[in-house]
Design an enzyme around this catalytic site. Structure first.
Site, PDB file in Angstrom:
ATOM      1  N   SER A 144       0.838  -1.188   0.000  1.00 21.75           N
ATOM      2  CA  SER A 144       0.000   0.000   0.000  1.00 21.75           C
ATOM      3  C   SER A 144       0.889   1.262   0.000  1.00 21.75           C
ATOM      4  O   SER A 144       1.774   1.378  -0.845  1.00 21.75           O
ATOM      5  CB  SER A 144      -0.955  -0.030   1.199  1.00 21.75           C
ATOM      6  OG  SER A 144      -1.949   0.947   1.075  1.00 21.75           O
ATOM      7  N   ARG A 213     -12.045   7.060   8.982  1.00 21.25           N
ATOM      8  CA  ARG A 213     -11.568   5.679   9.006  1.00 21.25           C
ATOM      9  C   ARG A 213     -12.599   4.726   8.421  1.00 21.25           C
ATOM     10  O   ARG A 213     -12.257   3.788   7.690  1.00 21.25           O
ATOM     11  CB  ARG A 213     -11.241   5.273  10.446  1.00 21.25           C
ATOM     12  CG  ARG A 213     -10.838   3.826  10.622  1.00 21.25           C
ATOM     13  CD  ARG A 213      -9.566   3.507   9.885  1.00 21.25           C
ATOM     14  NE  ARG A 213      -9.078   2.171  10.261  1.00 21.25           N
ATOM     15  CZ  ARG A 213      -8.006   1.608   9.740  1.00 21.25           C
ATOM     16  NH1 ARG A 213      -7.303   2.242   8.817  1.00 21.25           N
ATOM     17  NH2 ARG A 213      -7.612   0.414  10.146  1.00 21.25           N
ATOM     18  N   ASP A 309      -8.357  -6.343  -5.378  1.00 18.67           N
ATOM     19  CA  ASP A 309      -7.963  -5.028  -4.864  1.00 18.67           C
ATOM     20  C   ASP A 309      -8.410  -3.958  -5.848  1.00 18.67           C
ATOM     21  O   ASP A 309      -7.833  -3.800  -6.924  1.00 18.67           O
ATOM     22  CB  ASP A 309      -6.443  -4.994  -4.670  1.00 18.67           C
ATOM     23  CG  ASP A 309      -5.947  -3.693  -4.047  1.00 18.67           C
ATOM     24  OD1 ASP A 309      -6.745  -2.756  -3.878  1.00 18.67           O
ATOM     25  OD2 ASP A 309      -4.747  -3.629  -3.725  1.00 18.67           O
ATOM     26  N   HIS A 342      -7.956  -5.080  -0.924  1.00 22.08           N
ATOM     27  CA  HIS A 342      -6.666  -4.450  -0.676  1.00 22.08           C
ATOM     28  C   HIS A 342      -5.992  -4.982   0.583  1.00 22.08           C
ATOM     29  O   HIS A 342      -4.772  -5.138   0.634  1.00 22.08           O
ATOM     30  CB  HIS A 342      -6.847  -2.932  -0.578  1.00 22.08           C
ATOM     31  CG  HIS A 342      -5.575  -2.180  -0.346  1.00 22.08           C
ATOM     32  ND1 HIS A 342      -4.556  -2.170  -1.276  1.00 22.08           N
ATOM     33  CD2 HIS A 342      -5.141  -1.426   0.706  1.00 22.08           C
ATOM     34  CE1 HIS A 342      -3.553  -1.440  -0.815  1.00 22.08           C
ATOM     35  NE2 HIS A 342      -3.876  -0.988   0.389  1.00 22.08           N
ATOM     36  N   ASP A 343      -6.767  -5.287   1.606  1.00 21.34           N
ATOM     37  CA  ASP A 343      -6.211  -5.770   2.867  1.00 21.34           C
ATOM     38  C   ASP A 343      -5.543  -7.137   2.755  1.00 21.34           C
ATOM     39  O   ASP A 343      -4.937  -7.605   3.727  1.00 21.34           O
ATOM     40  CB  ASP A 343      -7.313  -5.841   3.931  1.00 21.34           C
ATOM     41  CG  ASP A 343      -7.341  -4.606   4.819  1.00 21.34           C
ATOM     42  OD1 ASP A 343      -6.485  -3.728   4.633  1.00 21.34           O
ATOM     43  OD2 ASP A 343      -8.214  -4.526   5.701  1.00 21.34           O
TER      44      ASP A 343
END
Length: 364
Positions: A144, A213, A309, A342-343
């Site tokens: 990232s 967040r 992602d 993405h994680d």
């Protein structure tokens, strides 16, 4: 795996904006043993809300390091083999100089802190590496925003990086990503407690930071992952409330993610770091020619992406790979399959472990 907290005083740092930080402090953690010839150092770069506690217990949350599954004895980034360094980035809030740090006059910088870039973060890291007496890194690794730092290291210091592993990242921030960051920033700025950034010693803008967040966390996941984990299942109830409580499990999950984040992160740091990411474009200084950022490099590259992602999709990774090919740089590339979006780079991935571990060993 716990190492004592470490902070280095590194003198002044000139920033891309033209401003100068007179007293740079960088907080960092180290794992493993540095070889006598200092040739086995691996720098791990963290993502937007990460920190230096890559493989040790976080002092605020009590949780294990954010990449403890990757860094440690016998793990892909093997601390029996490598001396691993991870520093808190410039502008953050876990010990490195940032808006929450004491500025001129003995009060926190707040919004008087100068705007920073990813290149500024990397130059601060380079000063730390100098401080540790290391001339050349065996590897720089990150995902990232950490991957952006990896690419910046290779572009800015090609003679100091033997190998570069960039995961789930890109060579620039897209308009979509800038837009998501702006939503988060506006949530913080709209919080009455933000007070122009001068909230230290009073009520912090936790509501705004929590919403920021929550919005960002959605981009880290995939639709398939969210559906599998939550679907449309209700939270602790048999029927809809016909109100605005967290009826759905996914709502409760996001609220928890937002609230827990505010206990470990600074709202002003979030503003500064997201802006640094938005400014990131490695090709910008080379008339839009990304290959020129890597021209003449001897660094070995490993570029990894994930098929779900959508924050930094495989197309962005391929753009980096094509640029490296054009610059005649040695590069390996793989798109990995994962339902986690993405994680995925933070989660269990046997294939990623095998590729990263093997790539680092090949460069030894």
């Amino acid at each position: 795996m716990n190492a004592p907290p470490r902070t280095a005083s590194l003198g002044s740092l000139s920033l891309e904006s033209g401003a100068v930080l007179r007293q740079l402090q960088v907080a960092y953690e180290c794992y493993g043993t540095l070889d006598p010839d200092r040739s086995n150092a691996v720098l791990v770069c963290h993502a937007l809300t990460g920190d230096q506690y890559v493989a040790s217990t976080h002092p605020l949350t009590g949780k294990s390091g954010w990449w403890a599954r990757m860094v440690g004895p016998g793990r892909p980034i093997d601390t029996d083999r490598y001396f691993v360094i991870c520093s808190n980035v410039l502008g953050s809030c876990l010990g490195t100089t940032g808006p929450a740090s004491e500025g001129e006059g003995g009060t926190p910088w707040g919004m008087r802190f100068p705007v920073i870039t990813l290149a500024d973060m990397v130059r601060a890291q380079a000063k730390l590496i100098d401080h540790l007496g290391i001339e050349r890194l065996h590897a720089v690794v990150g995902g990232s925003m950490g991957g952006m730092q990896v690419l910046s290291w290779a572009a800015l210091y090609p003679d100091r990086v033997a190998s570069a592993v960039a995961i789930a990242t890109a060579a620039r921030h897209s308009a979509q990503n800038i837009a998501f960051h702006e939503v988060g920033r506006q949530a913080i700025l709209a919080d009455p407690n933000w007070n122009g950034g001068d909230y230290y010693g009073g009520e912090a803008p936790t509501a705004g930071l929590s919403v920021a967040r929550m919005a960002a966390h959605i981009t880290y996941l995939s639709e398939a992952g969210l559906t599998e984990k939550f679907g449309r299942r209700l939270q602790d109830r048999q029927a809809k409330s016909f109100g605005f409580d967290a009826d759905f499990q996914v709502e409760s999950y996001l609220r928890y993610q937002g609230l827990s984040f505010t206990s470990r992160f600074d709202a002003n740091s979030y503003l500064y770091i997201t802006r640094a990411m938005d400014y990131f474009d490695l090709a910008e200084a080379h008339d839009g020619q990304l290959a020129e950022a890597f021209r003449g490099t001897a660094t070995r590259f490993c570029i990894l992406s994930f098929d779900t992602d959508w924050l930094y999709p495989t197309a962005e990774a391929r753009r980096v790979v094509h640029a490296l090919n054009a610059a005649r740089a040695p590069v390996s590339f793989a798109e990995l399959s994962s339902p986690f979006g993405h994680d995925a780079f933070l989660l269990e991935s046997t294939e990623m472990d095998r590729i990263v571990g093997g790539f680092l060993r090949e460069g030894a």
